[in-house]
Design an enzyme around this catalytic site. Structure first.
Site, PDB file in Angstrom:
ATOM      1  N   GLU A   9      82.413 -28.358 -19.209  1.00 32.01           N
ATOM      2  CA  GLU A   9      82.998 -27.095 -18.726  1.00 32.01           C
ATOM      3  C   GLU A   9      83.983 -26.482 -19.728  1.00 32.01           C
ATOM      4  O   GLU A   9      85.167 -26.815 -19.720  1.00 32.01           O
ATOM      5  CB  GLU A   9      83.709 -27.325 -17.378  1.00 32.01           C
ATOM      6  CG  GLU A   9      84.348 -26.051 -16.824  1.00 32.01           C
ATOM      7  CD  GLU A   9      85.009 -26.234 -15.459  1.00 32.01           C
ATOM      8  OE1 GLU A   9      85.093 -27.376 -14.968  1.00 32.01           O
ATOM      9  OE2 GLU A   9      85.452 -25.231 -14.891  1.00 32.01           O
ATOM     10  N   LYS A  48      78.851 -26.038 -17.350  1.00 33.97           N
ATOM     11  CA  LYS A  48      79.590 -25.250 -16.362  1.00 33.97           C
ATOM     12  C   LYS A  48      80.417 -24.187 -17.092  1.00 33.97           C
ATOM     13  O   LYS A  48      81.566 -24.424 -17.455  1.00 33.97           O
ATOM     14  CB  LYS A  48      80.485 -26.177 -15.528  1.00 33.97           C
ATOM     15  CG  LYS A  48      81.345 -25.445 -14.495  1.00 33.97           C
ATOM     16  CD  LYS A  48      81.880 -26.403 -13.437  1.00 33.97           C
ATOM     17  CE  LYS A  48      82.876 -25.718 -12.523  1.00 33.97           C
ATOM     18  NZ  LYS A  48      83.173 -26.494 -11.320  1.00 33.97           N
ATOM     19  N   SER A  92      83.744 -20.287 -10.550  1.00 36.08           N
ATOM     20  CA  SER A  92      84.010 -18.935 -10.020  1.00 36.08           C
ATOM     21  C   SER A  92      85.237 -18.314 -10.685  1.00 36.08           C
ATOM     22  O   SER A  92      85.318 -17.082 -10.798  1.00 36.08           O
ATOM     23  CB  SER A  92      84.137 -18.941  -8.497  1.00 36.08           C
ATOM     24  OG  SER A  92      85.199 -19.755  -8.044  1.00 36.08           O
TER      25      SER A  92
HETATM   26  P1  13P Z   1      86.690 -22.336  -9.450  1.00 34.29           P
HETATM   27  O1  13P Z   1      85.304 -22.023  -8.941  1.00 34.29           O
HETATM   28  O2  13P Z   1      87.761 -22.125  -8.431  1.00 34.29           O
HETATM   29  O3  13P Z   1      86.971 -21.674 -10.776  1.00 34.29           O
HETATM   30  O4  13P Z   1      86.738 -23.895  -9.704  1.00 34.29           O
HETATM   31  C1  13P Z   1      85.655 -24.518 -10.264  1.00 34.29           C
HETATM   32  C2  13P Z   1      86.116 -25.663 -11.048  1.00 34.29           C
HETATM   33  O5  13P Z   1      85.720 -26.781 -10.802  1.00 34.29           O
HETATM   34  C3  13P Z   1      87.033 -25.427 -12.170  1.00 34.29           C
HETATM   35  O6  13P Z   1      87.115 -26.559 -12.967  1.00 34.29           O
END
Ligand code: 13P
Length: 338
Positions: free
Chosen positions: A177, A219, A261
């Site tokens: 991510e 991600k 998100s």
């Molecule tokens: P959000 O969808 O609230 O951004 O969180 C996702 C997430 O796991 C961030 O690391």
């Protein structure tokens, strides 16, 4: 663990019509969420909230996996079943956040580096024993005047790759991510430029670290305008720019992309995901791994009250179902009212 089973887990995480629930808020973050509904962040309240989420009837139709936090993977349902075991029984894959948070990057004011590599091999072994089949590590990239620096992008890509290699060694699928934050008044074009560079460096580092790309889930953020930018990109513009960037940077060997998100409203996060999938011709599964966009309405409906658990679960079911439709490119905003 063979490469084939890593790929099988990754494919199950992004299976058609399914996506991931991010419920891995650290103790600090969940306290902020509870503050908003005036609920004290005690261990039992945190357990009760995760119990509500994970025991939502029918959630497994739309939710492939749940990302847990260290405290949560050690907790149990009201009936005493460890959460990871309960989720597995429902056909939902348990995952675990393993990074230790984004800290100031020394020498680079305003920029962050994610920590948590020391001792990670041992922790992954323990988490695998507790039932985790995938993990998450979040790198945080801030857009601002003169930032991100090339070195911040590089340092974060390197840490993501070291984490991913350790996960695969432990038989755990890494969610990779690199999050470019929405905060700021930057344009959508600037978000596109930074996101593409972050992804490019991430995939170079993943290859250098011999990470098997068929056994990861990416991600990323979507390509949106900064929250304070006067000119906000339309849904169609977000979908087009996001797909353009991902197609040029993400190898087709990667089984799936599951977006964060990032502060988008629940409805907009769903609409964007659907528009992206509706473009078609994508070489990967493209789905959700939402935290706030799945939980915001749940927290509000629940409000920390035992007699509102069902109302909270109804909200989670609704958002999970709508995002499942968005995975197939079939969501329409009019469905919100139904
Ligand atoms: P959000 O969808 O609230 O951004 O969180 C996702 C997430 O796991 C961030 O690391």
């Amino acid at each position: 663990m063979t490469a084939q089973s890593l790929a099988a887990i990754a494919q199950a995480m992004v299976a058609p019509g399914k996506g991931i629930l991010a419920a891995d808020e650290s103790s600090g973050t969940i306290k902020k969420r509870f503050d908003a509904i005036r609920l004290e962040s005690t261990e039992e309240n945190r357990r009760a909230y995760r119990d509500l989420l994970f025991t939502t009837p029918g959630a497994a139709e739309f939710i492939s996996g749940v990302i847990l936090y260290d405290e949560t993977i050690r907790q149990s349902t009201r009936d005493g079943v460890p959460f990871a075991k309960y989720l597995t029984q429902q056909g939902i894959i348990p995952g675990i956040k393993v990074d230790a948070g984004a800290k100031a990057l020394a020498g680079f004011p305003g920029e962050k580096i994610t920590e948590g590599l020391d001792g990670l091999r041992e922790r992954l072994k323990e988490y695998a024993g507790l039932g985790a089949r995938f993990a998450k590590w979040r790198a945080v990239i801030t857009i601002g005047s003169g930032i991100p620096s090339a070195w911040c992008l590089q340092a974060n890509a390197h840490a993501l790759a070291r984490y991913a290699a350790l996960c695969q060694e432990a038989g755990i699928v890494p969610i990779v991510e690199p999050e470019v934050l929405m905060d700021g008044d930057h344009t959508q074009a600037r978000c596109a430029q930074v996101t593409c560079e972050a992804l490019e460096r991430t995939f170079i580092e993943l290859r250098h670290h011999h990470v098997d790309l068929s056994g990861i889930v990416l991600k990323p953020n979507m390509i949106v305008s900064g929250t304070d930018c006067k000119q906000q990109a339309s849904v169609a513009e977000v979908a087009e720019a996001t797909v353009r960037c991902l197609k040029s940077m993400v190898p087709a060997t990667v089984p799936g992309i599951a977006f964060l998100s990032g502060g988008q409203s629940p409805e907009l996060a769903t609409e964007h995901l659907s528009a992206i999938n509706a473009l078609g011709g994508l070489p990967w599964q493209v789905t959700f791994s939402y935290g706030r966009a799945l939980q915001a309405t749940v927290l509000k409906a629940w409000g920390g009250k035992a007699d509102s658990v069902k109302a909270g679960q109804a909200e989670l079911y609704k958002r999970a179902r709508l995002n499942s439709l968005a995975h197939g490119g079939k969501y329409k905003p009019a469905m919100e009212a139904a």
